[in-house]
Design an enzyme around this catalytic site. Structure first.
Site, mmCIF file in Angstrom:
data_model
loop_
_atom_site.group_PDB
_atom_site.id
_atom_site.type_symbol
_atom_site.label_atom_id
_atom_site.label_comp_id
_atom_site.label_asym_id
_atom_site.label_seq_id
_atom_site.Cartn_x
_atom_site.Cartn_y
_atom_site.Cartn_z
ATOM 1 N N ARG A 211 25.321 -41.332 28.161
ATOM 2 C CA ARG A 211 23.797 -41.107 27.912
ATOM 3 C C ARG A 211 23.576 -42.549 27.058
ATOM 4 N NH1 ARG A 211 22.964 -38.629 31.516
ATOM 5 N NH2 ARG A 211 22.148 -36.615 31.705
ATOM 6 N N GLU B 46 14.804 -53.209 27.082
ATOM 7 C CA GLU B 46 14.271 -54.802 27.177
ATOM 8 C C GLU B 46 15.074 -55.619 26.223
ATOM 9 O OE1 GLU B 46 10.396 -55.617 26.017
ATOM 10 O OE2 GLU B 46 9.699 -54.321 27.619
ATOM 11 N N HIS C 270 20.012 -46.034 35.775
ATOM 12 C CA HIS C 270 20.547 -44.517 35.811
ATOM 13 C C HIS C 270 20.879 -44.265 37.419
ATOM 14 C CE1 HIS C 270 19.867 -40.322 33.998
ATOM 15 N NE2 HIS C 270 21.280 -40.546 34.414
#
Ligand SMILES: NC(=O)c1ccc[n+]([C@@H]2O[C@H](COP(=O)([O-])OP(=O)(O)OC[C@H]3O[C@@H](n4cnc5c(N)ncnc54)[C@H](O)[C@@H]3O)[C@@H](O)[C@H]2O)c1
Ligand SMILES: O=C(O)CC[C@@H](O)C(=O)O
Length: 394
Positions: free
Chosen positions: A233, A261, A274
């Site tokens: 995560r 970024e 992801h």
């Protein structure tokens, strides 16, 4: 009865839903009217759940996108698909370890800057490639934080690839412990992972303990040249700490499944969008698992693979089953039994299991008279300790 399932987001594997059968309608009603949602990683934290919603099936492992405590208090059972995408994540993690230690990102970037004929490029390659010479994973130490469905698979396969494996998981499940190779060394201090490993990968949920675990305090213990991976995560990583430890030469390569970024245009960082669980196989597995849990719960009241209610499996042999989600406080079961007795109904079977602040009660009744059942249901609905009442007829 036809149960209305609403898929949320557009990534639900349709083949995985096909096994639900005729008693289920998919995406035929609005979210407001659905009995259950089937979702992936969509964020539900600002969502207002309708009273009609009985369950949420998460076609994946992590469930921090779902406000689980709120669901419990509204009597909504949340299911996930444990292990359904573990192989997919494991394969990507192993690939990313090798990708990092062979400097493939900067090497590929450098190559794409070499222009001219194939012969000219070949000349430049033979002259310049030494800058990207990497190292092999065999013989190196991998430290794995979290030895669940994914971590245990990474541990076993890393060992097969010739690595020394150390693992840290103070909460390891017995089934996982049995599955892990005896060559994997379990450490009891998190610091052992950061101090000893050449490769560090984390496979835990996001919790109070793991939030920011990839941060300066732990990074300060690492060896020079370490490869660090986060396919668990985003919030586990302190991004500024990653940049600091890349710039001071400690982290050779950082791979993550979570975009930022801050991480773009960095030769030592490789970001995937992801994609850990994004394979055809994992999508099918996870949808099937979540759909089957929803089907079982809606049709029989049985609970498997729930993250907020305990496992309850009980064959239904009586005319009626009433399921209750109730506050986990003293005397509730005695009150339930008293209300049943007031209706002169005999209890064939009662199961009551608590988890945290709430409990699940499954009540099988030796009674065929629908009026008596309705009267009992009204009593349950009026009880302040009962948050959800369902009736299932055999
Ligand atoms: N990138 C992706 O697409 C993707 C896909 C699947 C899962 N995930 C993430 O990976 C996580 C792990 O997935 P899984 O299927 O292996 O889950 P799992 O529940 O099978 O395993 C998690 C393991 O972490 C351990 N753990 C919990 N807290 C810990 C701590 N503080 N320190 C060490 N160990 C701890 C648990 O004991 C458990 O063994 C998920 O919660 C999810 O956040 C990401
Ligand atoms: O649904 C997805 O693609 C993400 C899955 C992943 O984050 C999980 O926790 O299972």
């Amino acid at each position: 009865m036809v149960y209305q399932i609403k898929t949320i987001g557009n990534n639900i594997d349709q083949k995985g839903l096909s096994e639900l059968g005729d008693q289920f309608a998919i995406d035929q009603v609005t979210e407001e009217k659905a009995h259950a949602f089937l979702c992936r990683a969509q964020n539900f934290h600002t969502y207002k759940f309708s009273e009609n919603l009985l369950a949420i099936g998460r076609a994946g492992a992590g469930f921090n996108n779902i406000p689980v405590e709120q669901c419990s208090s509204q009597g909504i059972v949340v299911f996930n698909a444990p292990g359904g995408n573990a192989n997919a994540v494991k394969e990507l993690v192993l690939a990313m370890m090798i990708f990092g230690s062979r400097n493939l990102k900067p090497a590929n970037k450098w190559l794409s800057e070499q222009l001219g004929s194939d012969q000219a490029i070949d000349l430049a390659v033979e002259k310049g490639k030494k800058a990207f010479s990497g190292s092999e994973i065999a013989g190196k130490t991998i430290g794995i934080i979290g030895l669940g469905n994914i971590g245990s698979r990474v541990a076993n396969d890393a060992e097969k690839l010739g690595m020394k494996v150390i693992g840290y998981d103070p909460y390891i499940a017995v089934e996982r412990a049995w599955e892990i190779s005896s060559h994997v060394k379990r450490v009891t201090q998190l610091s052992d992972i950061f101090e000893q490993a050449d490769y560090i990968t984390i496979h835990t949920p996001l919790t109070k303990e793991t939030r920011g675990m990839y941060g300066a305090e732990n990074f300060a213990k690492m060896k020079k040249g370490v490869v660090v991976l986060n396919f668990a995560r985003d919030e586990i990583t302190d991004k500024d700490a990653v940049l600091e430890y890349i710039n001071n030469g400690t982290i050779q390569h950082f791979a993550t499944d979570f975009g930022s970024e801050k991480f773009y245009h960095q030769d030592a960082i490789f970001v995937t969008p992801h994609l850990g669980g994004s394979t055809a196989e994992a999508s099918l597995n996870c949808t099937r698992m979540a759909a089957n849990s929803l089907k079982r719960y809606l049709m029989t009241g049985e609970i498997i693979n729930s993250v907020n209610f305990p496992r309850v499996v009980q064959e239904l042999n009586s005319p009626y089953r009433i399921t209750l989600i109730n506050k986990n406080v003293p005397n509730v079961v005695a009150n339930i039994a008293a209300l049943v007795s007031e209706q002169s109904i005999n209890i064939a079977n009662i199961v009551n299991r608590g988890q945290g602040e709430f409990a699940y009660t499954l009540l099988d009744l030796d009674e065929s008279n629908a009026d008596k059942i309705d009267a009992l249901v009204d009593q349950f609905k009026a009880n302040e300790n009962i948050v959800r009442v369902r009736v299932i007829q055999r």
